[in-house]
Design a protein around this motif. Structure first.
Motif, PDB file in Angstrom:
ATOM      1  N   GLN A 235      37.293  13.485  13.398  1.00 49.86           N
ATOM      2  CA  GLN A 235      36.323  12.395  13.473  1.00 49.86           C
ATOM      3  C   GLN A 235      35.142  12.649  12.539  1.00 49.86           C
TER       4      GLN A 235
ATOM      5  N   ALA B 105      43.584  12.523  15.196  1.00 51.45           N
ATOM      6  CA  ALA B 105      42.568  11.466  15.170  1.00 51.45           C
ATOM      7  C   ALA B 105      41.290  11.925  15.852  1.00 51.45           C
TER       8      ALA B 105
ATOM      9  N   LYS C  61      32.582   6.124  17.199  1.00 50.65           N
ATOM     10  CA  LYS C  61      33.814   6.853  16.879  1.00 50.65           C
ATOM     11  C   LYS C  61      34.909   6.340  17.804  1.00 50.65           C
ATOM     12  N   TRP C  62      36.021   5.913  17.232  1.00 51.18           N
ATOM     13  CA  TRP C  62      37.069   5.329  18.066  1.00 51.18           C
ATOM     14  C   TRP C  62      38.461   5.704  17.561  1.00 51.18           C
ATOM     15  N   VAL C  63      39.399   5.651  18.503  1.00 44.77           N
ATOM     16  CA  VAL C  63      40.819   5.845  18.233  1.00 44.77           C
ATOM     17  C   VAL C  63      41.575   4.753  18.976  1.00 44.77           C
TER      18      VAL C  63
ATOM     19  N   ILE D 261      34.461  10.139  21.906  1.00 43.36           N
ATOM     20  CA  ILE D 261      35.276   9.154  21.168  1.00 43.36           C
ATOM     21  C   ILE D 261      35.777   8.101  22.141  1.00 43.36           C
TER      22      ILE D 261
ATOM     23  N   GLU E  19      39.481   3.727   7.256  1.00 38.63           N
ATOM     24  CA  GLU E  19      40.248   3.750   8.494  1.00 38.63           C
ATOM     25  C   GLU E  19      41.654   4.272   8.196  1.00 38.63           C
TER      26      GLU E  19
ATOM     27  N   ASP F 122      42.313   5.350  13.478  1.00 34.24           N
ATOM     28  CA  ASP F 122      40.987   5.917  13.757  1.00 34.24           C
ATOM     29  C   ASP F 122      40.063   5.647  12.581  1.00 34.24           C
TER      30      ASP F 122
END
Length: 430
Positions: free
Chosen positions: A338, A334, A345-347, A304, A419, A364
């Motif tokens: 996922q 978060a 994939k991001w936070v 991530i 989101e 996220d």
């Protein structure tokens, strides 16, 4: 009666006229009556002028008396009629007042009946309340029995730990770590049991929410305890047959870690409510380092992209342990939830200061939250995902921490972009 009055007036007038006539007769030589007229009166009545004057005067006084008596009788009769009318009016008024009093009496009788019925209803409700109180006493006994059952299970853990220690004395040095874990686990269970015993009264007062807390805690503790018992018996059997027990020890270690994590999160709930706030100036980056150090075991952490945006110009004065728990739970959720189907994939974690309020945003693009779950997402033991990722305490812990710090936390979810953003606002005192 009006005729009597009129007649009396006429008689009075006539008497006055006679009096007027009597005066000239007395004078008998005046200009008012001639000698011829006086002679006519003397001829007809055969009386001298003095006698005639006396007769006329007596007659006029008699008529005047009759007139006055008639007028007086007319006034008396009119007064009598007025009195009779007034008596009739009073009689009607008395009847109306009597009827009104009877109606009010009937109303009072009806109200008295209603009051008696109300008293009977209150008596029934009192009995219901007493029954409810007895039910509460019964529930209190049930809770006490549940706590005793937990203590009994702790004693079972102690006995099983003793058996496990006897087996570990023969196992090689690599099993020492498991022995240390078991001892730490035993100490933590004892500490948590003492804490639960001290907070028994608080659990009763919190009614439904704390009843669920005890039920869920006991339910989640039975699983690891049952696995401990089964694994210890299986290890004993495998050991007696000289078989390899390393796999079973790995399972035992995993169960111990799971139970330790659950007990630690339950302990966090108690400590947050019990201990005082200790604000101090801290650097956000240092807190983030400890958070990511605790999250280093998460399987999704390496895949991530985590972006940190710190817009704070100076250290903030806040309780570091409480801030650590907020960030650990929000960032941990978060990372944990996922979406495996997304390539990126991001936070995104962001810190801002707005009007002396620390604004923490954790956003996220994970699996998201269903619309019907949003209103319950901060409830105790509520798990918004169908994946078995935890006991449902993380967001509840964030909620009670922000409330304790006189702040708030909210969920913003974009169903179109899938989101999820949790935004906490905490007042900062310089």
């Amino acid at each position: 009666m009006r005729n009597y009055f009129n007649y009396s007036i006429v008689l009075t007038l006539i008497s006055f006229l006679l009096l007027v006539v009597a005066q000239p007769i007395e004078a008998s030589g005046t200009n008012n009556i001639s000698s011829e007229e006086l002679g006519i009166l003397t001829y007809f009545f055969e009386l001298n002028p003095d006698e005639l004057s006396n007769i006329v005067r007596a007659l006029s006084f008699g008529l005047l008396s009759l007139g006055i008596v008639g007028i007086a009788f007319s006034f008396m009769d009119a007064g009598s009629k007025r009195i009779r009318r007034h008596n009739d009016y009073l009689e009607v008024l008395v009847k109306e007042r009597t009827r009104t009093l009877e109606e009010k009496h009937n109303q009072l009788v009806a109200q008295n009946t209603d009051y008696k019925e109300a008293l009977a209803l209150i008596s029934e409700q009192k009995e219901e309340i007493e029954t409810a109180q007895q039910d509460l006493v019964t529930k209190n006994k049930d809770l006490t029995e549940a706590l005793e059952e937990i203590q009994s299970q702790n004693e079972v853990i102690d006995r099983e730990r003793t058996k496990l220690e006897q087996a570990k004395r023969i196992i090689q040095t690599q099993n020492k770590k498991l022995l240390s874990i078991a001892r730490n686990l035993d100490q933590q269970v004892q500490e948590r049991t003492i804490e639960l015993s001290k907070s028994n009264q608080l659990l009763i007062e919190k009614n439904k929410e704390l009843d669920e807390f005890i039920y869920k805690s006991a339910h989640d503790l039975r699983g690891p305890i049952a696995r401990f018992k089964g694994l210890s018996q299986l290890i004993q059997m495998e050991y007696e047959q000289n078989n390899d027990i390393s796999t079973h020890l790995d399972h035992l270690n995993h169960s111990a870690n799971h139970m330790d994590n659950m007990l630690r999160r339950l302990s966090n709930v108690y400590e947050i409510s019990a201990r005082p706030i200790s604000p101090q100036p801290i650097d956000i980056q240092l807190i983030l380092d400890t958070v990511f150090d605790r999250l280093s075991g998460e399987e999704n952490l390496d895949i991530i992209d985590i972006d940190i945006e710190n817009n704070l110009a100076k250290p903030v004065k806040i309780d570091p342990s409480l801030l650590h728990l907020i960030l650990k739970n929000l960032i941990g959720n978060a990372v944990r939830f996922q979406d495996p189907l997304k390539l990126q994939k991001w936070v995104k974690v962001k810190f801002d200061m707005v009007d002396h309020n620390l604004i923490i945003s954790v956003k996220d693009n994970g699996i998201g939250i269903k619309k019907d779950q949003i209103q319950n997402i901060f409830d105790l033991f509520y798990v918004g995902s169908e994946l078995p990722k935890g006991p449902g305490l993380g967001l509840y812990i964030c909620k009670i921490i922000t409330n304790k710090l006189n702040g708030d936390i909210n969920l913003n979810y974009s169903e179109l972009e899938r989101e999820t953003e949790f935004k906490a606002s905490i007042p900062i005192i310089d």
